[in-house]
Scaffold this active site. Structure first.
Site, short mmCIF file in Angstrom:
data_model
loop_
_atom_site.label_atom_id
_atom_site.label_comp_id
_atom_site.label_asym_id
_atom_site.label_seq_id
_atom_site.Cartn_x
_atom_site.Cartn_y
_atom_site.Cartn_z
CB SER A 156 -0.97 -0.02 1.19
OG SER A 156 -2.05 0.85 0.97
CE LYS B 37 -18.02 21.79 11.97
NZ LYS B 37 -16.81 22.16 11.23
#
Length: 390
Positions: free
Chosen positions: A188, A240
């Protein structure tokens, strides 16, 4: 003929000036002056002990002061106060392999989770350490190539991208090749870091690949409901509280899932661009000696891992071998027959040693099986090989 001495005459004479008592026939009392008795040996030993203790304490204070002065001078030097250089860690050259040569190969390590603090929470993190190690390799004209020694499952997206950029910029600026040598793990984000290298070497048993992006988190609202806890949230906008772990499933906006998935996909596209660009450039420089990516390589960029042999067959690495093979390849690319293998490391001083006994940040959490996995912070994007992740 002299008369024999009488018993009275045989008595020793008194040295004291005290007069005899009249009318008493008792012998006079003697007062013998006594010499001062020597102090007890235990007292001598006690005094000597405190003297030795005091000298030892003074020596420790002097040592700590000298180390503090050394630390201050080293820090001032690293901050540019003495030699005008940019700030950074105090790096010392250490010879790993002495081949009695003038030329050098510089080793730069990328180990553990990328983005974590360097060596137990020191002043400089992994990215900064790599930056300054490459800077030293750039300034040292005797350094002909860099060996990027990798043993990592990947890590944070930003940290992996910054190290990848550093490797690319170093090669562009110096024309010195960087050869990646993968250990047991180079997956990765670790492969993201290796992609711009001129040459990539992996062991047959190296786990590499795992090309992909992950954003991980937990939702514990079900547990909160069981114990009777309910969150009270006041927010300024619709999204939010994205990825908030205390919301019920019906409270999660479907648009939020789409936005987060789009963010992951955008980062994934960048990962594939970095791989394609790095391997193409290496293939152009290495010509027929290196390996090029297979035409259908993107089909394998789905998060799966490869062995070193599989990665070689697909063109993700140029050579199957160990660190020794990588060093030989670096010498060949640099055009030198012999070279000392060195590394620029921060010195292990007294104060860094004391940090081992203090509180250190951990990069993992323990699960029920007693296995320690890298910890993924909620809300962060990772290039991470995480066995068992869903």
């Amino acid at each position: 003929m002299q008369p024999s001495d009488s018993p009275d005459q045989q008595q020793p004479q008194a040295t004291s000036s005290t007069p005899l008592t009249p009318g008493v026939n008792a012998p006079p009392r003697l007062t013998v002056p006594c010499a001062a008795s020597p102090p007890a040996r235990s007292g001598r030993r006690g005094g000597r002990f405190w003297i030795i203790l005091g000298i030892g304490f003074l020596a420790v204070l002097i040592l700590i002061g000298a180390l503090a002065l050394y630390r201050a001078v080293s820090t001032l030097s690293s901050l540019g106060g003495l030699d005008g250089e940019e700030s950074g860690p105090d790096l010392r050259e250490v010879v790993i392999e002495n081949n009695h040569a003038m030329d050098k190969l510089a080793v730069v390590d990328v180990e553990g989770v990328i983005g974590g603090s360097y060596w137990g929470g020191d002043d400089f993190d992994m990215v900064e350490l790599v930056r300054h190690q490459l800077k030293r390799a750039e300034r040292d004209k005797r350094v002909k190539a860099v060996l990027l020694r990798i043993d990592s499952p990947g890590g944070e997206v930003l940290a992996s991208d910054e190290i990848s950029r550093l490797v690319e910029e170093f090669q562009d600026k110096t024309s010195k090749p960087v050869v990646a040598s993968m250990g047991s793990l180079g997956a990765s984000g670790a492969y993201y870091v290796a992609a711009p290298c001129r040459w990539i070497v992996a062991h047959e048993l190296t786990l590499t690949g795992s090309i992909g992006v992950i954003m991980h988190g937990y939702n514990y609202r079900g547990l909160m409901n069981k114990v009777g806890v309910r969150p009270e949230v006041y927010k300024s906008g619709r999204f939010k509280d994205m990825m908030s772990p205390d919301r019920a499933d019906e409270q999660i906006d479907p648009e939020e899932r789409k936005m987060l998935q789009a963010l992951v996909e955008e980062t994934f596209k960048r990962f594939k661009r970095v791989v394609a660009k790095g391997r193409q450039r290496a293939n152009e420089l290495n010509k027929s000696e290196g390996r090029g990516l297979d035409d259908d390589w993107e089909q394998y960029a789905d998060g799966r891992v490869f062995s070193g042999k599989q990665a070689f067959d697909l063109g993700f690495v140029d050579e199957v071998g160990n660190f020794k093979a990588a060093a030989a390849r670096a010498r060949k690319l640099a055009g030198v027959d012999r070279a000392n293998v060195v590394q620029f490391r921060p010195p292990v001083d007294f104060f860094r040693f004391l940090r081992l006994f203090g509180k250190a940040e951990t990069r993992g959490v323990k699960i029920d099986l007693g296995v320690e996995w890298p910890r993924l912070d909620p809300g962060r994007l990772y290039f991470m090989f995480l066995p068992g992740a869903h």
